[in-house]
Structure formats: C-alpha cells, structure tokens
Design a protein around this motif. Structure first.
Motif, short mmCIF file in Angstrom:
data_model
loop_
_atom_site.label_atom_id
_atom_site.label_comp_id
_atom_site.label_asym_id
_atom_site.label_seq_id
_atom_site.Cartn_x
_atom_site.Cartn_y
_atom_site.Cartn_z
N PRO A 209 11.81 -35.05 12.00
CA PRO A 209 10.99 -35.75 11.02
C PRO A 209 10.21 -36.90 11.65
O PRO A 209 10.73 -37.64 12.50
CB PRO A 209 12.03 -36.29 10.02
CG PRO A 209 13.25 -35.48 10.23
CD PRO A 209 13.24 -35.08 11.68
N SER A 210 8.95 -37.05 11.26
CA SER A 210 8.09 -38.19 11.64
C SER A 210 7.84 -38.30 13.13
O SER A 210 7.47 -39.37 13.62
CB SER A 210 8.70 -39.52 11.14
OG SER A 210 8.91 -39.49 9.76
N ARG B 283 6.81 -42.09 13.22
CA ARG B 283 6.47 -42.78 11.98
C ARG B 283 5.04 -43.31 12.00
O ARG B 283 4.75 -44.43 11.58
CB ARG B 283 7.46 -43.92 11.72
CG ARG B 283 8.86 -43.42 11.38
CD ARG B 283 9.84 -44.55 11.15
NE ARG B 283 11.13 -44.01 10.66
CZ ARG B 283 12.24 -44.74 10.53
NH1 ARG B 283 12.22 -46.02 10.86
NH2 ARG B 283 13.35 -44.18 10.09
N GLU C 137 12.44 -40.19 4.88
CA GLU C 137 12.76 -39.05 5.74
C GLU C 137 14.06 -38.41 5.31
O GLU C 137 15.02 -39.10 4.92
CB GLU C 137 12.90 -39.50 7.20
CG GLU C 137 11.65 -40.16 7.77
CD GLU C 137 11.94 -41.03 8.97
OE1 GLU C 137 10.96 -41.45 9.63
OE2 GLU C 137 13.13 -41.31 9.25
N SER D 167 14.15 -30.44 7.13
CA SER D 167 13.74 -31.82 7.37
C SER D 167 12.39 -32.04 6.71
O SER D 167 11.57 -31.10 6.60
CB SER D 167 13.64 -32.12 8.87
OG SER D 167 12.65 -31.34 9.49
N ALA E 59 9.35 -35.41 5.78
CA ALA E 59 8.97 -36.82 5.92
C ALA E 59 7.69 -37.08 5.12
O ALA E 59 6.77 -36.26 5.10
CB ALA E 59 8.75 -37.18 7.38
N THR F 222 5.07 -40.17 5.24
CA THR F 222 4.76 -41.35 6.03
C THR F 222 3.37 -41.85 5.68
O THR F 222 2.39 -41.10 5.80
CB THR F 222 4.81 -41.04 7.54
OG1 THR F 222 6.07 -40.46 7.87
CG2 THR F 222 4.62 -42.31 8.36
#
Length: 849
Positions: free
Chosen positions: A80-81, A98, A674, A690, A692, A694
């Motif tokens: 994730p991210s 991120r 996340e 998963s 995310a 952002t």
C-alpha cells in the motif's frame, strides 16, 4: 473505481474461478489456515509484525519467488502507498511512499525514501534495480523515519535482507527463468561450511538478458531491454555463542538501452488554435525528414531516435557486521561499509531521429558508513543507543551537445531573430567589412559541459526506548540529532567549432532592443559621414560572435553561468513518540507522532542563474493511528492505519519552459488511510488484500511550473500565473504529481494436490488510480486509471525438491503510462511519457538443495 475499470469483470471472473477450484484438494505446504508469524526488524530488533507500532509491509524471500517478483518495479503492486518508477535511465529510478518521493535526475538530491540493503544505506536507489535474487526479506516502512535509520528520511524506508550463510549441510538453489522477449535469467546460491559451527560461506548471483518491448525503427534495436548481472559473496564467522561477524561483498553491473519515452502529445498542430504549428511540423520537413509520432502511436511501442539511449552502471561494495552479546541485558552491533557506484548515460534529448541534441552523464560515487548500536533489554524496558557516520564523494560530468542539424533547426525556429542578423550583415557589406558581420546563430557540434565535485559528511547520534508501562501498554520515545555538511565545486563551459566559452556576465549577453537602437545610431552616423559611437558598436557586438543564438534558447542546460563554490551546513533534531495498547493477544491499537528529515544540499546540474545552487532540507511531521487485529480462529489478519503528514520545504524540480531547475517548492499536506489484510478462507484458499487512499496536495508552491502543453495547444493560460510575464505559476492546492489517490490489490491463491504433485494457482488484481505525470497538473498530463492482472501456476515436486512455475504479468495486456512524463525542452506543446510494460509471460524452474 468501476467507471475506470473495464478489466474488472474479467479480473473478478478469473479470481472467482481460481478461488473455487477443487480438484481433489487438500492442504499443502503445511496448515495454510494458520496465520504466519512474521518477524520484522522495523525497529532494529526482531519483533512480531503485529506488535510493532509502525505501518510496515513485509515480504519473505519465498513470497518474492512465488509471486515471480523479478525486481522492485514488480514489488510496488503488493505494498500500500508505495511506488517505484524510473525516468530517463536506470540510473534514475526512484521510490515514493504516501505520495512523497524523489523524481529528479539531479545527483544533488537525496531520497525521500531510504534504501538499506543488509543494514547499509544505498545513496542511489538504482542500486536495487538489479534483480531481487537470494533475498531473505523485504520490509517497507511507511511514514517519516527520523530516529533509527542511517540517513534520516522524510517519507519512509525500504530494508532488504539477503539470505545469510548457513551451517546446514545443504542450503542453496539454482533457478532458470525464461519468458517472452527472449528473457532468460539464470540465478543460484549456495552455502558452504568451512569450519563446523564456526565459519560458513555463501555465494549467490544471477545473469539476466532480454530484448525490450519498445522498437527503435532508426537503429532496428529494442529499448528497455535487460542486460545485467551480479554476484555476492558472504562469510559468517561465529567463534562463540556471543560473537558473530558477517562480511558481505557484492558486485553488479548493467549495460542496457533505457529508457524509451514515447509521444504522449505531439505539437504538429495546436488542438485549439487553428493555423498554429509546432516543431513537429518543422522536423518532418526537409532537411530534417524526421519520423514523428502522435498519441495514437503511443501504445504501438515504437519510436525513432538518432541516438539509442544508453545506461551503464557498476555497483560494488563490502560491509562487515559485528554482533557481540555481553550478557542477557547488553549487546552491541557494528556495521561498517564501503560502496562505489559508477554510472554512464546517454540520451537523445530531442527524442526524435533528427540530429539535434544529445546529453551525456558520467557520474562516480564513493561512500563509507559506520553505524554502532548498543542494545539494552530488561523486563520493563528495551532501548537502543547509537551513532552513525556517512561520508561520500560525488564526481559528475554532464555534457549537452548540439548535433549536425541543430544549426538549421534553430535558424528556422528562431526566424524572428534573422532580420536583426541581416541588418548587421548589411552594415558589414556597406562598410566593406569595417563592421563585422553577424556571427553564426547556433553552430552545430557545440558542447555545453559542466562538472560537479561534491564532498559530503553526515553524523548522527540517536536513541530509542520502549517503556513497558504495564502488561498492555508500551510507550516508545526516540530522538536523533543529525549534522550535515556538503561542499561543491561546479565548473561550466562551452566548446564548439568557433566557440570557446560564452559570456557569463548577463550584462554582456545579446539584447535585441539595445541592438536595434545601436543599429539606428550606426545608420544615422554613417549617413552623416560620422564614425559610429562606441556604445552603438558595443550594443551589436554580442551578435557578431558565433553562438549568440544560444542565449535566446534559454534552456538551463546551455545558459552560461559562473563557476560555483558553495557550502551547505545544517543540523536537525528529529524523533518519535508512540503509544501502543494491547487489550488482548490478538489486538493492538497504536498512535504515533514522528518527524523526519531529508538533507538539503547543492545542485549538481547546470541550472538557471536566477536559482540558488543550494537548497534547504525537506522536513516532515507526521501523525498516525492504527489497529492491528487477528482473528486466529478465522485465519484473518487485518492491519489498518490512518495518517497525516506535513512536508515543509519540499524539494522539487521546476520546468520554466526551456529547462529544469531544482528548488525548495513549498509545503505539502498528505493524508490517507491504508489497509493490509490476509485471510485463509479455507484450508486451501488464501486471500490477500491491500488498499490505500492517499491525498497529497501542495499547501504552498509559489514558483511552480506553469502549464506548457495545454496553454500552447488551447491558448488558455495557467490560472496560477500572477502576471503574463511571470515564468512561474502558483501550484497551491494542486495534487502532487506521479501519485494516484486510490490504489488496491487483491490476490487469491488456491492450493491443491494432484496425484503426487503439490501446487497452487495464484491470481492478482491490481488497481492504480489516475495520476498527473508531473507536478504541473497540466490537463494534458493526466493519465487515466489502469488495472493489471497477474497469474501463476506453481507445481512442486517433492521427490526433486523442485518448483515449476508458469507465470504471466499484465495478463490482459492493459495499456498504461508508468506514472511519469515531461515537456520536451525547446519543443513547446510536446509531451513525452514512459509506457508501462505490456503483457509478459514465461516459466521458472527452481531446484533447491
């Protein structure tokens, strides 16, 4: 997501089909409905993943092999991210976490995401471009790492651990991976016992070759090919239970044709302004007769270049880790390392088969690092005290060269300057040469060179402690004090057939208005039979030297500037506070405050003289809350984190219409959530998910890049421009480039046994939301969302201890842009971008012993 997701129905159908397979199915490879106990070193000590108050994703070496993750670019879809991408060459790959990363080609940049291999900091992220072979684990820590890690970073860290030497009688493998585009990778590793329980050795290596997926019709070669190899030798010395010494020596090299940029937006004719034509219209005509492409050709993966891009590099080093256990309370870790990294890149700077511009970058880096940590452990407290030192020398030579067609190209493109040159020539003829004629506008075969030599020293003291307040609550506190010193010597020059340097003083540069006034004065004086004044002759003098047109080109890579001697010194105090609460064995709630720091420095590129060659540190402040939860009876693990980060003095690259300039952009706000989950749905079916969300936006960015292509094509100016003459535009509130707001990945794995063969089928579905290809938010640089489906069939032959894996990546051949694009200098309205890889497939045979 569904509105941008034409692949989703097919992907779900494939996932469901595999999830419902049941050919005499029973559990293989152990009890698959039992959650795996994952040990990570995110806080420099072995801990259960579920007990670490950090957002971290960990993948074991076996997981990397099973997912056929060949390099870090394959890895990004499972975290994730996290993103990994490369731009002009493999020397310039980058990571982001991120929404925060480093995208510049400038060697003066440090990374927002720290990379550590076997405990050693790698100053160039491209060092990991070599394949992930013989890896024990990869951990990606999200959020500022301002306490424990060597080079303080603002966005996060990636740690890679190699498989260590073993004292087992047999511990190794050989592997052959073959695929389309003539892909062939041979790899292997083996441990050897030199002295029983005292000295062991491990050797690992690989060699990888493949043709690329982009065709260069001019040379007949393919771009984005593979030609890389590496070897690693390790020794593990354990004379007692309380002392061990691990020495790691590695050498890798790469020689590839990378990276192919294709036309995302042509400028043959403006889309919204009738009768407006760009440089493509010029280049497709004689004498250039260039082969040009449009957006319609982008996913045909075809280009035509006068110079095939070249990327060469060697990466080598040696490190020694000493572990001493004094007693049950105190232990010591020392890591010493020397590394050298050399790279050489050539690109066709006009991105066509017209002979206009090439750029050559030759860089050499050498570094030494030393880390010493003291570990303390008691029933109520665990602490680390450490010191870290890093020193590096960087030597860069960069040349931009105008090729044989450039003089003709610039003469036609800068036609508005020709009347002035004709007027000077007319005066020269009228005075029988007493007044010199105009010089050659822009002589071909001129080299604009610069070199930069930088010395860097970084020193840090750090400590972190876990305070067990009671049986359920742990408080973590950490501090790090960092000192950074950098010195740079930059030298700039120009050399051509009739040029030996251009004027560095801007007062001596050609000035059209002054020259026109001077011509009028000269004409009046000659008509009256008088001698022209010195001031009038001085006004036209710059136009009488060869190369005067280069001043009007304006590109930062050719503008003359004074040699540079600059120093950067800084110190920062960063740290973290975390509170973790475990109401039960399977639940942890945590919150954290953390600060991070990405060192400032000195610009190694030739940039516009109006910019300062020294830029300040990038600083991060972050807050995070999270929950890590297991439902063991259901075989379900779910980790959730919400975060908010403020980045001040973000280091960014600005394009001013003709060249790229590194600067401190302003402030960024990042917030998001996340999810990382694993579920053993049945004894034989595993699901990993998963996702995310952002949101990374510029809070303030006053001197940002203005829209170039959109404005050229439509006539609509960038709303961030304060005045028509302002070369910069405010990007306040805009999205940070290169990063999607939404991403998700779903993997379903079905285990089975057929006769005496164990195996599994695994399918990934990966969604990446839309992105802007740089920080301008130019509407023409918005790349749509895309989806990728990967699939694998693995067969395990127990008698041979061997795996046979059939695999496909991007199974449905999704067409997408690999997150990065740019305005072409001196070709307004034209955008190039880097395509994502089309479908690939193959087979892997792996034999363990």
């Amino acid at each position: 997501m569904n509105s941008d997701a034409p692949l989703l129905p097919r992907a779900l159908a494939v996932l469901c089909a595999f999830a419902t397979l049941s050919p005499s199915v029973h559990a293989t490879q152990g009890d698959k409905n039992q959650l795996e106990h994952i040990v990570v070193n995110a806080q420099k000590s072995p801990q259960n993943l579920q007990e670490v108050p950090v957002a971290v994703t960990a993948m074991s070496g076996d997981s990397l092999v099973e997912a056929v993750i060949k390099d870090v670019f394959d890895l990004q879809n499972y975290v994730p991210s996290f993103a990994a991408f490369q731009n002009q060459s493999v020397t310039n790959s980058g990571f982001s976490i991120r929404g925060i990363g480093t995208s510049s080609q400038n060697f003066g940049f440090e990374s927002s995401v720290g990379l550590y291999v076997d405990g050693v900091y790698r100053s160039r992220q491209n060092a990991l471009i070599n394949d992930l072979v013989d890896i024990a684990s990869v951990e990606i820590l999200r959020g500022p790492q301002g306490t424990l890690f060597g080079k303080n970073t603002a966005a996060g860290a990636m740690t890679v651990s190699s498989v260590a030497p073993s004292f087992e009688e047999t511990d190794g493998f050989v592997e052959v991976l073959a695929g389309n585009d003539e892909l062939l990778r041979l790899s292997g590793a083996a441990s050897f016992v030199v002295l029983d329980d005292i000295l062991a050795m491990r050797i690992s290596g690989f060699s990888s070759r493949a043709e690329g997926f982009i065709e260069d019709t001019h040379s007949g070669k393919t771009l984005n090919n593979k030609n890389r190899s590496a070897v690693k030798v390790q020794w593990l010395y354990t004379p007692s239970d309380t002392l061990s010494l691990r020495v790691v020596a590695d050498y890798g090299e790469l020689d590839e044709r990378c990276c192919g940029a294709l036309t995302w937006q042509s400028n043959l004719q403006a889309n919204g302004v009738p009768g407006k034509f760009g440089t493509d219209a010029l280049l497709q005509a004689p004498p250039f007769n260039a082969t040009l492409y449009s957006r319609d050709n982008f996913f045909q993966y075809t280009t035509s270049l006068s110079q095939v891009p070249t990327s060469k590099m060697t990466d080598k080093g040696i490190s020694a880790q000493l572990d001493i256990k004094f007693n049950d309370v105190w232990s010591l870790v020392s890591i010493s390392a020397f590394r050298a990294f050399d790279s050489f890149d050539i690109i066709d700077s006009d991105f066509s088969d017209a002979n206009l511009l090439t750029a050559e970058n030759d860089a050499r880096q050498q570094s030494f690092s030393q880390e010493i940590r003291a570990h303390y452990k008691s029933k109520s407290m665990r602490a680390i005290f450490g010191v870290y030192y890093f020193t590096q020398n960087l030597d860069v030579d960069f040349n931009t060269t105008t090729q044989e067609d450039f003089s003709s190209f610039f003469t036609i493109a800068a036609a508005d300057l020709l009347p002035l040159a004709d007027a000077i020539d007319g005066l020269s003829q009228a005075t029988a040469g007493a007044i010199a004629p105009a010089g050659v506008l822009a002589p071909s075969n001129t080299v604009f060179y610069h070199s930069a030599y930088q010395e860097q020293d970084s020193f840090a003291l750090f400590t972190q402690a876990d305070w067990r307040l009671n049986g359920k609550t742990t408080l973590t506190t950490g501090l790090r004090y960092t000192i950074e010193d950098k010195d740079i010597l930059g030298q700039y020059g120009e050399q051509g057939p009739s040029i030996d340097g251009l004027a560095k003083n801007s007062q001596e540069w050609p000035n059209v208005s002054k020259a026109l006034a001077g011509l009028q004065q000269i004409g009046t004086a000659l008509a009256a039979g008088d001698a022209p004044s010195d001031s009038a002759l001085a006004a036209i003098s710059p136009f009488q030297s060869d190369g005067w047109g280069y001043y009007f080109l304006g590109a930062a890579t050719v503008l003359p500037r004074d040699d540079l001697m600059a120093t950067f010194s800084d110190n920062q105090l960063t740290g973290t506070v975390k509170l973790a609460y475990r109401p039960s064995e399977t639940t942890m709630l945590y919150s954290s405050l953390a600060t991070g720091y990405k060192a400032g420095g000195t610009n190694t590129d030739r940039i516009s003289p109006q910019f300062d060659a020294v830029f300040d540190a990038e600083k991060a402040r972050s807050a995070e809350i999270g929950v890590k939860q297991e439902w063991r009876e259901l075989g379900l693990r779910m980790n959730l984190a919400a975060h908010y980060t403020q980045i001040s003095d973000f280091q960014a690259t600005t394009f001013d219409g003709t060249g790229f300039n590194l600067q401190n952009a302003g402030d960024i706000d990042v917030k998001g959530i996340e999810l990382d989950a694993n579920w053993y749905m049945t004894d034989t079916t595993e699901l990993a998910f998963s996702a995310a969300r952002t949101l990374a936006n510029f809070k303030t960015f006053k001197k940002g890049t203005c829209w170039v292509a959109y404005t050229w094509h439509t006539g609509d100016d960038d709303p961030g421009r304060a005045t028509p003459e302002d070369p910069f535009c405010a990007r306040d509130g805009d999205r940070v480039g290169f990063e999607p707001q939404n991403s998700a990945a779903l993997t379903v794995t079905q285990y089975f046994t057929l006769s005496d063969i164990d195996g599994w089928v695994s399918v990934d579905y990966q969604y990446t939301g839309n992105v802007y290809l740089d920080d301008t938010n130019d509407p023409y640089k918005r790349s749509p969302a895309y989806q990728i489906v990967n699939a694998r069939l693995n067969l395990y032959f127990a008698d041979l201890d061997s795996h046979l894996t059939f695999w496909a990546r991007n199974l449905f051949d999704e067409e997408y842009v690999a997150r990065s694009g740019f305005d072409v200098p001196v070709q307004q309205g034209k955008i190039m971008a880097y395509p994502g890889a089309p479908r690939s497939y193959g087979v892997t045979v792996r034999k363990r012993f």
